[in-house]
Enzyme design. Structure first.
Site, mmCIF file in Angstrom:
data_model
loop_
_atom_site.group_PDB
_atom_site.id
_atom_site.type_symbol
_atom_site.label_atom_id
_atom_site.label_comp_id
_atom_site.label_asym_id
_atom_site.label_seq_id
_atom_site.Cartn_x
_atom_site.Cartn_y
_atom_site.Cartn_z
ATOM 1 C CE LYS A 27 40.409 -37.743 1.568
ATOM 2 N NZ LYS A 27 41.884 -37.200 1.879
ATOM 3 C CB SER A 102 43.125 -36.946 -1.912
ATOM 4 O OG SER A 102 43.269 -36.962 -0.659
ATOM 5 C CB SER A 126 44.442 -34.207 0.958
ATOM 6 O OG SER A 126 45.693 -34.791 0.097
#
Length: 421
Positions: A27, A102, A126
């Site tokens: 990420k 996310s 997330s």
């Protein structure tokens, strides 16, 4: 090629480690030495860290090959990966739909087969949300099990780095590598270190007591609830004991979560002013005016909304009314979870109360959008471990089941989830 990545790269780790030959997606809010780390924001679009996060150092030592930095909602603020400055990511299962957020890029990379494993971060769900929407496995570790050194902070009392993988054993194997104390992160703890998490994925559910969180099942879409209840019934047939558990505090969790998360965002993102960090823009005027213009240009609308609301919640005259009450609710949620684990080994619910929406179809009202997090945010407020595992499909779309364990009870949730595969 999917749109899961912001930056594609190939960073080789040390050979002959346990992750030798494994392709890992990371990420884009986790610092990587020499590779830009954008947080999905124009504010950090060209930022290149001069160091590795602790989890990246551990991946390299384990022999992993990092294949790219994945797309995400800006600074981790979102549930769909639509708020990224670099555009949305699509769900590999159905490209008209969102992958969740996310950490949507990380989940999509695994689901599309462009990475064997991935790292995401979980502040209010997330990792688990995109895992459920993309049909993969995601683990949110106990707070303090995994170092946050090198993670660009959004809400540091809530967030943890977590693994995503096609299988429970794969996610647990990645957790084996990244877990453990770190002298550069004082919030890490030695408890849970040197534990063999992957060996817990043995599929044995006989004798396990599962507490079904009825409030979270009742609030879910009936198609999601039907898939979840069918799989729980199968576990009961295989020897699990099922109990229904109600936690009164859960109805207040979303409100408490967003007050705390936005307040911490207001503080953490203050450093992005175009001087200390972020785009400068070359704006004229006094320092206050230049800071404001840089933040206006660098942040997207969702980040601005959360920073403004967090600043308001912390302001004089409102701190007691909002922030302190939210912290009281957080303590209440922790107490109720502790009591629940006196009745059950693990707690279960649907991971997400809805099926993945189509791109652009998420609720326009931010408050309705935030309610999508109702099943995941209580875990972060209570600092507990949880896992999302594919439970089946409804209308051809993935449905995830969530198992929650007591603090440092990762082996229990991994075992329960492996029984559902």
């Amino acid at each position: 090629m999917s749109d899961a990545f912001i930056t594609r790269t190939e960073i080789d780790g040390d050979a002959d480690g346990p992750l030798d030959g494994q392709r890992i997606a990371v990420k884009d809010n986790i610092s990587t030495d020499g590779t830009r780390t954008t947080c999905g924001s124009a504010m950090l679009a060209e930022y290149v860290p001069p160091y590795d996060a602790t989890v990246i150092e551990r991946l390299k030592r384990a022999g992993a090959t990092i294949v790219g930095k994945t797309n995400m909602d800006e600074f981790g603020m979102g549930t769909t990966t639509e708020s990224s400055h670099f555009g949305p990511t699509t769900n590999p299962v159905d490209e008209e739909r969102v992958p969740g957020g996310s950490s949507g890029g990380s989940a999509a990379a695994v689901a599309a087969g462009e990475a064997d494993l991935a790292l995401g971060t979980d502040t209010g769900g997330s990792v688990r949300c995109p895992a459920a929407f993309c049909g993969v496995v995601g683990i949110k570790p106990t707070y303090g099990l995994v170092s946050r050194y090198g993670l660009v902070a959004y809400a540091n009392s809530l967030e943890q780095v977590g693994p995503l993988a096609p299988t429970v054993e794969g996610a647990a194997s990645l957790l084996d590598i990244i877990a453990g104390p770190d002298e550069r992160d004082a919030t890490t703890r030695s408890e849970g270190a040197d534990t063999d998490y992957a060996s817990a994925a043995d599929g044995d559910i006989d004798g396990t007591t599962i507490g079904v969180l009825t409030d979270l099942v009742d609030g879910a879409d009936e198609r999601v609830a039907a898939v979840f209840e069918e799989r729980i019934a199968e576990l009961e047939e295989r020897g699990a004991e099922i109990r229904e558990i109600e936690l009164d505090s859960l109805t207040h969790a979303v409100r408490a979560y967003y007050v705390i998360a936005m307040s911490e965002a207001s503080s953490n993102l203050a450093r992005f002013d175009g001087v200390r960090y972020g785009i400068s823009g070359g704006f004229d005027g006094d320092w206050n005016d230049a800071f404001a213009r840089a933040r206006e240009a660098g942040f997207g609308s969702e980040v601005k909304r959360r920073v403004l609301l967090g600043t308001y919640a912390l302001s004089a005259g409102y701190h007691d009314k909002y922030y302190e009450k939210a912290q009281d609710t957080r303590a209440w949620i922790k107490q109720e979870f502790d009591a629940a684990f006196e009745q059950a080994d693990v707690l279960a619910s649907p991971t997400m109360p809805v099926l993945p929406p189509k791109l652009g179809e998420s609720p326009e009202d931010p408050l309705q959008h935030y309610l999508m997090d109702a099943n995941t945010v209580p875990v972060n407020l209570a600092d507990l471990p949880a896992i999302s595992v594919p439970a089946g499909t409804a209308d051809g779309l993935p449905v995830g089941a969530q198992f929650v364990g007591p603090a440092f009870g990762e082996r229990a949730v991994i075992r329960a989830a492996s029984a559902l595969e």
